[in-house]
Design a protein around this motif. Sequence first.
Motif, PDB file in Angstrom:
ATOM      1  N   LYS A  60       0.840  -1.194   0.000  1.00  0.00           N
ATOM      2  CA  LYS A  60       0.000   0.000   0.000  1.00  0.00           C
ATOM      3  C   LYS A  60       0.875   1.243   0.000  1.00  0.00           C
ATOM      4  O   LYS A  60       1.844   1.332   0.760  1.00  0.00           O
ATOM      5  CB  LYS A  60      -0.866  -0.031   1.264  1.00  0.00           C
ATOM      6  N   CYS A  61       0.520   2.206  -0.850  1.00  0.00           N
ATOM      7  CA  CYS A  61       1.296   3.452  -0.943  1.00  0.00           C
ATOM      8  C   CYS A  61       0.902   4.370   0.208  1.00  0.00           C
ATOM      9  O   CYS A  61       0.178   5.334   0.015  1.00  0.00           O
ATOM     10  CB  CYS A  61       1.061   4.119  -2.295  1.00  0.00           C
ATOM     11  N   ASP A  62       1.378   4.041   1.398  1.00  0.00           N
ATOM     12  CA  ASP A  62       1.015   4.793   2.599  1.00  0.00           C
ATOM     13  C   ASP A  62       2.269   5.454   3.155  1.00  0.00           C
ATOM     14  O   ASP A  62       2.956   4.898   4.014  1.00  0.00           O
ATOM     15  CB  ASP A  62       0.390   3.826   3.622  1.00  0.00           C
ATOM     16  N   LYS A 107      11.070   1.987   0.274  1.00  0.00           N
ATOM     17  CA  LYS A 107      10.027   1.672  -0.701  1.00  0.00           C
ATOM     18  C   LYS A 107       8.875   2.672  -0.616  1.00  0.00           C
ATOM     19  O   LYS A 107       8.293   3.054  -1.637  1.00  0.00           O
ATOM     20  CB  LYS A 107       9.475   0.263  -0.451  1.00  0.00           C
ATOM     21  N   LEU A 108       8.546   3.093   0.610  1.00  0.00           N
ATOM     22  CA  LEU A 108       7.405   3.979   0.793  1.00  0.00           C
ATOM     23  C   LEU A 108       7.700   5.412   0.374  1.00  0.00           C
ATOM     24  O   LEU A 108       6.798   6.171   0.033  1.00  0.00           O
ATOM     25  CB  LEU A 108       6.956   3.951   2.256  1.00  0.00           C
ATOM     26  N   LYS A 153      10.509   6.474  -1.815  1.00  0.00           N
ATOM     27  CA  LYS A 153      11.385   6.736  -2.954  1.00  0.00           C
ATOM     28  C   LYS A 153      10.657   7.388  -4.134  1.00  0.00           C
ATOM     29  O   LYS A 153      11.256   8.138  -4.889  1.00  0.00           O
ATOM     30  CB  LYS A 153      12.103   5.462  -3.402  1.00  0.00           C
ATOM     31  N   ASP A 154       9.365   7.111  -4.283  1.00  0.00           N
ATOM     32  CA  ASP A 154       8.637   7.673  -5.417  1.00  0.00           C
ATOM     33  C   ASP A 154       7.719   8.833  -5.007  1.00  0.00           C
ATOM     34  O   ASP A 154       6.899   9.292  -5.796  1.00  0.00           O
ATOM     35  CB  ASP A 154       7.825   6.582  -6.106  1.00  0.00           C
ATOM     36  N   ALA A 155       7.834   9.275  -3.763  1.00  0.00           N
ATOM     37  CA  ALA A 155       6.939  10.324  -3.271  1.00  0.00           C
ATOM     38  C   ALA A 155       7.392  11.693  -3.762  1.00  0.00           C
ATOM     39  O   ALA A 155       8.588  11.980  -3.801  1.00  0.00           O
ATOM     40  CB  ALA A 155       6.909  10.306  -1.751  1.00  0.00           C
ATOM     41  N   CYS A 186       4.249   2.516  -4.586  1.00  0.00           N
ATOM     42  CA  CYS A 186       3.770   3.792  -5.123  1.00  0.00           C
ATOM     43  C   CYS A 186       4.102   3.895  -6.616  1.00  0.00           C
ATOM     44  O   CYS A 186       5.038   3.254  -7.094  1.00  0.00           O
ATOM     45  CB  CYS A 186       4.410   4.958  -4.374  1.00  0.00           C
ATOM     46  N   PRO A 187       3.338   4.711  -7.367  1.00  0.00           N
ATOM     47  CA  PRO A 187       3.645   4.918  -8.789  1.00  0.00           C
ATOM     48  C   PRO A 187       5.067   5.436  -8.952  1.00  0.00           C
ATOM     49  O   PRO A 187       5.481   6.328  -8.214  1.00  0.00           O
ATOM     50  CB  PRO A 187       2.638   5.987  -9.224  1.00  0.00           C
ATOM     51  N   PRO A 188       5.831   4.878  -9.890  1.00  0.00           N
ATOM     52  CA  PRO A 188       7.257   5.214  -9.973  1.00  0.00           C
ATOM     53  C   PRO A 188       7.505   6.622 -10.521  1.00  0.00           C
ATOM     54  O   PRO A 188       6.728   7.126 -11.326  1.00  0.00           O
ATOM     55  CB  PRO A 188       7.807   4.166 -10.945  1.00  0.00           C
ATOM     56  N   VAL A 189       8.604   7.241 -10.063  1.00  0.00           N
ATOM     57  CA  VAL A 189       9.040   8.498 -10.684  1.00  0.00           C
ATOM     58  C   VAL A 189       9.868   8.124 -11.911  1.00  0.00           C
ATOM     59  O   VAL A 189      10.644   7.175 -11.860  1.00  0.00           O
ATOM     60  CB  VAL A 189       9.884   9.372  -9.727  1.00  0.00           C
TER      61      VAL A 189
END
Lengths: 175, 72
Positions: free
Chosen positions: A16-18, A77-78, A80-82, B18-21
């Motif tokens: 989950k993207c939390d 993981k939670l 890195k793409d935020a 999460c959706p990747p950058v």
Amino acid sequence: MWIYEKKLQYPVRVGKCDIRMARYLSEQYGGADGELAAALRYMNQRYTIPDKVIGVLNDISTEEFAHLEMIATMIYKLTKDASVCELEEAGLGPHFAAHDHALFYNNASGVPYTTAYIQAKGDPLADLYEDIAAEEKARATYQWLIDMTDDGFKEAVQIIIDDRNQNSIPWHYIE
Amino acid sequence: MESQLRRYTPFRGPFDPCPPVPFKTYVVPPNQFITFQPPDLPQFSLQEALKYGTLWPALFSPYESKCKGGGK
């Protein structure tokens, strides 16, 4: 001397993207009862503990580092793409200001790690009881973390809790 | 300015939550490549120098927000 295995002690699957949880998980990364504190405490007490348990403390410390790596993986993981905005919404604005997306040894409130969190008294009983108390505090922290998420990484956290419980069985150390 | 920007593709796992950058960027400012002060280096006018924060165009290194509009 250590031999590094290029895999985690137990695989970490974050479903989950939390991003909010990344902040709370850092309590176990650089917090007072976190994995870094545990690993460093055991690794240091090892030298002045009776011969019989030196190996145990060394093994436990090594395992704590393996746990530290698992926690780091979850946080990474939670986050890195935020985006910056998402980090701010998750309460990680102050973290971004100082560290960008880098991980850092601080607790959930952003307080940086300090060795004042740990102790080495030289007295075997005092040291071992501190270790056991720390294990229980870490277990409690993991439980509160599980209370705050419904994500799949709970499984990995459960594995760490089981290790915690192993480390706090007094007759492992005392006869 | 574009030449000061480095771009790389970060690791992308098969199970990222999460959706990747698509990519990450970082700046390598020109002072990294000027190891001593060359003679007769072109200079901004004083007014321009105040505006750009440097006397020499060769050292100008602007930065733009990655979060458009700055924050939320």
